[in-house]
Design an enzyme around this catalytic site. Structure first.
Site, PDB file in Angstrom:
ATOM      1  N   TRP A 143       0.823  -1.221   0.000  1.00  0.00           N
ATOM      2  CA  TRP A 143       0.000   0.000   0.000  1.00  0.00           C
ATOM      3  C   TRP A 143       0.850   1.262   0.000  1.00  0.00           C
ATOM      4  CZ3 TRP A 143      -0.593  -4.054   3.400  1.00  0.00           C
ATOM      5  CH2 TRP A 143       0.069  -3.941   4.619  1.00  0.00           C
ATOM      6  N   ARG A 144       2.166   1.078   0.200  1.00  0.00           N
ATOM      7  CA  ARG A 144       3.043   2.252   0.120  1.00  0.00           C
ATOM      8  C   ARG A 144       3.505   2.499  -1.313  1.00  0.00           C
ATOM      9  NH1 ARG A 144       6.621   1.094   5.580  1.00  0.00           N
ATOM     10  NH2 ARG A 144       5.062   1.888   7.023  1.00  0.00           N
TER      11      ARG A 144
ATOM     12  N   GLU B  36      -5.343   0.578   6.448  1.00  0.00           N
ATOM     13  CA  GLU B  36      -5.421   1.012   7.847  1.00  0.00           C
ATOM     14  C   GLU B  36      -6.525   0.270   8.596  1.00  0.00           C
ATOM     15  OE1 GLU B  36      -3.342   2.622   9.551  1.00  0.00           O
ATOM     16  OE2 GLU B  36      -2.061   3.220   7.896  1.00  0.00           O
TER      17      GLU B  36
ATOM     18  N   THR C   3      -3.883  -6.150  13.928  1.00  0.00           N
ATOM     19  CA  THR C   3      -3.450  -7.252  13.069  1.00  0.00           C
ATOM     20  C   THR C   3      -2.049  -6.967  12.524  1.00  0.00           C
ATOM     21  OG1 THR C   3      -5.768  -7.402  12.433  1.00  0.00           O
ATOM     22  CG2 THR C   3      -4.240  -8.720  11.164  1.00  0.00           C
TER      23      THR C   3
ATOM     24  N   GLY D  23     -10.548 -11.613  11.440  1.00  0.00           N
ATOM     25  CA  GLY D  23     -11.093 -11.292  12.762  1.00  0.00           C
ATOM     26  C   GLY D  23     -11.646  -9.882  12.844  1.00  0.00           C
TER      27      GLY D  23
ATOM     28  N   TYR E  29      -7.875   7.309  15.210  1.00  0.00           N
ATOM     29  CA  TYR E  29      -6.643   6.772  14.631  1.00  0.00           C
ATOM     30  C   TYR E  29      -6.747   6.663  13.105  1.00  0.00           C
ATOM     31  CZ  TYR E  29      -3.308   3.637  12.761  1.00  0.00           C
ATOM     32  OH  TYR E  29      -2.342   3.121  11.933  1.00  0.00           O
TER      33      TYR E  29
ATOM     34  N   ASP F 193      -1.253   4.820  17.835  1.00  0.00           N
ATOM     35  CA  ASP F 193      -1.650   3.414  18.007  1.00  0.00           C
ATOM     36  C   ASP F 193      -0.699   2.813  19.049  1.00  0.00           C
ATOM     37  OD1 ASP F 193       0.735   3.162  16.692  1.00  0.00           O
ATOM     38  OD2 ASP F 193       0.009   1.827  15.117  1.00  0.00           O
TER      39      ASP F 193
ATOM     40  N   CYS G  76      17.836  -0.033  20.861  1.00  0.00           N
ATOM     41  CA  CYS G  76      18.188   1.376  21.105  1.00  0.00           C
ATOM     42  C   CYS G  76      19.458   1.799  20.373  1.00  0.00           C
ATOM     43  CB  CYS G  76      18.320   1.634  22.597  1.00  0.00           C
ATOM     44  SG  CYS G  76      16.795   1.258  23.495  1.00  0.00           S
TER      45      CYS G  76
ATOM     46  N   CYS H 225      18.592   3.179  17.106  1.00  0.00           N
ATOM     47  CA  CYS H 225      17.434   4.097  17.099  1.00  0.00           C
ATOM     48  C   CYS H 225      17.880   5.534  16.824  1.00  0.00           C
ATOM     49  CB  CYS H 225      16.729   4.017  18.452  1.00  0.00           C
ATOM     50  SG  CYS H 225      15.355   5.174  18.568  1.00  0.00           S
TER      51      CYS H 225
ATOM     52  N   CYS I 223      16.367  10.098  24.295  1.00  0.00           N
ATOM     53  CA  CYS I 223      15.317   9.227  24.839  1.00  0.00           C
ATOM     54  C   CYS I 223      15.419   9.142  26.370  1.00  0.00           C
ATOM     55  CB  CYS I 223      15.443   7.828  24.231  1.00  0.00           C
ATOM     56  SG  CYS I 223      14.263   6.676  24.918  1.00  0.00           S
TER      57      CYS I 223
HETATM   58 FE1  SF4 Z   1      15.301   2.813  22.649  1.00  0.00          FE
HETATM   59 FE2  SF4 Z   1      14.147   5.122  23.226  1.00  0.00          FE
HETATM   60 FE3  SF4 Z   1      14.665   4.520  20.700  1.00  0.00          FE
HETATM   61 FE4  SF4 Z   1      12.742   3.246  21.971  1.00  0.00          FE
HETATM   62  S1  SF4 Z   1      12.780   5.427  21.483  1.00  0.00           S
HETATM   63  S2  SF4 Z   1      14.333   2.290  20.696  1.00  0.00           S
HETATM   64  S3  SF4 Z   1      13.582   3.124  24.029  1.00  0.00           S
HETATM   65  S4  SF4 Z   1      16.173   4.810  22.299  1.00  0.00           S
END
Ligand code: SF4
Length: 355
Positions: free
Chosen positions: A21-22, A34, A40, A78, A117, A135, A196, A199, A205
């Protein structure tokens, strides 16, 4: 220093999954995806979405479809009220909006089954509106990023999450930004052992800094699903089996199944079967052979279904709690829209079958 927004957008553009869908820019296709993605997993949704779009490629074809055809295309996913609502909404869009989906979150929310949403997701992804989405994935990312240590289901905490999401959605490419948050929650900021080190938000964070990412978000424990015992019978008459349909509203509404019902407390399955069939189909069965049981967990109920095969003498079907019935060749029964539970019960009832 880059903003959180920039970091998310850059990460998304480099890491997003190639989902069908992208690949197309079609508000209708986004809306269907969506609706299917609620509760799901993506991998489960992809084949359903592809089949649904090939059967009903636009609002007009969905609006004109028979309810059984729509439920049949949904069977196994479902939460069937989503399919019934999509169908009702498509009719409304065809009648009132000339087949074009409303292009604002407010307009979308007037459609059956479209909540905050879905409206935010479709408005931002398909129409570039700066609308937020929250979500489960987004709530987890935001709760960790901001170190929110209160129950995310509390109204005040949920409102804060929506505000934080709204701040992020404001600006260019709100659809990509929302998908970045959802994708980060699905791929990196996962419930257990979040990644993390990979990330894009690791330097800002709060949960990573505090070392408690895995314990967030805080969620009140869900009540244990209520244990329910039920019976279903494959009723045979001259080589045909009886299928009954649930009325359109309520759990599994509009789907076909084998007749039966819930057992009363301490009621024995065979006695319960005789009673349920008499009360709900008007039929008295001659004999019942137990074929086994299937289990299924719904949101609030954990069901154990005892499955029987039975012969029934002549007699007219008089329905209660169901709105239609058919006598069908056993193979034809599988063609009707039915829930996964019924499919399992049917397989069990027909196994080693000589009919
Ligand atoms: Fe880790 Fe924070 Fe990134 Fe989540 S938002 S993966 S807790 S660093």
């Amino acid at each position: 220093m880059k903003s959180t927004r920039q970091l998310l957008l850059e990460w998304y553009r480099a890491n997003r999954r190639d989902l069908p869908w992208r690949r197309i820019h079609d508000p209708y296709a986004v809306w269907i995806s969506e609706a299917m993605l609620q509760q799901t997993r993506v991998e489960t949704v992809i084949p359903y979405w592809e089949r649904f779009l090939s059967l009903f490629p636009d609002v007009a074809s969905l609006a004109a479809a028979e309810p059984d055809a729509v439920l049949g295309a949904w069977a196994g996913l479902g939460y069937y009220s989503r399919a019934r609502n999509l169908h009702r909404a498509a009719k409304l869009v065809a009648e009132r909006h000339g087949g074009r989906l409303p292009d604002t979150a407010e307009g979308l929310r007037e459609l059956p089954g479209v909540g905050r949403y879905t409206a935010g997701a479709v408005a931002s992804i398909a129409f570039d509106r700066p609308e937020p989405v929250v979500d489960g994935n987004v709530a987890r990312v935001l709760a960790r990023l901001h170190g929110i240590r209160e129950d995310v289901k509390l109204p005040a905490v949920a409102a804060r999450l929506w505000e934080l999401a709204a701040e992020l959605a404001r600006g260019p490419s709100p659809g990509d930004l929302n998908q970045a948050l959802m994708e980060l929650g699905a791929l990196v900021c996962i419930p257990r052992a979040p990644g993390c080190t990979a990330c894009p938000l690791r330097r800002r964070c709060a949960a990573l800094a505090a070392g408690d990412a895995e314990s967030l978000p805080v969620k009140a424990r869900k009540p244990t699903p209520r244990a329910v015992e039920a019976v279903a019978g494959l009723i045979l008459r001259r080589g045909r089996v009886l299928a009954v349909r649930r009325p359109p509203r309520g759990l599994l509404g509009g789907l076909w199944e084998l007749p039966g019902g819930e057992l009363a407390p301490r009621e024995r399955p065979e006695a319960g079967l005789r009673r349920a069939l008499r009360e709900r189909t008007g039929l008295a069965i001659a004999g019942a052979e137990r074929r086994g049981e299937v289990k299924h967990v719904f949101t609030h109920r954990s069901l154990r279904l005892h499955v029987f095969r039975c012969d029934t003498p002549e007699g007219r079907v008089r329905l209660r709690d169901f709105d239609a019935h058919r006598w069908l060749a056993p193979g034809a029964l599988a063609e009707l829209p039915q829930a996964t539970l019924t499919r399992k019960a049917l397989t069990l009832a027909l196994s080693s079958s000589a009919i």
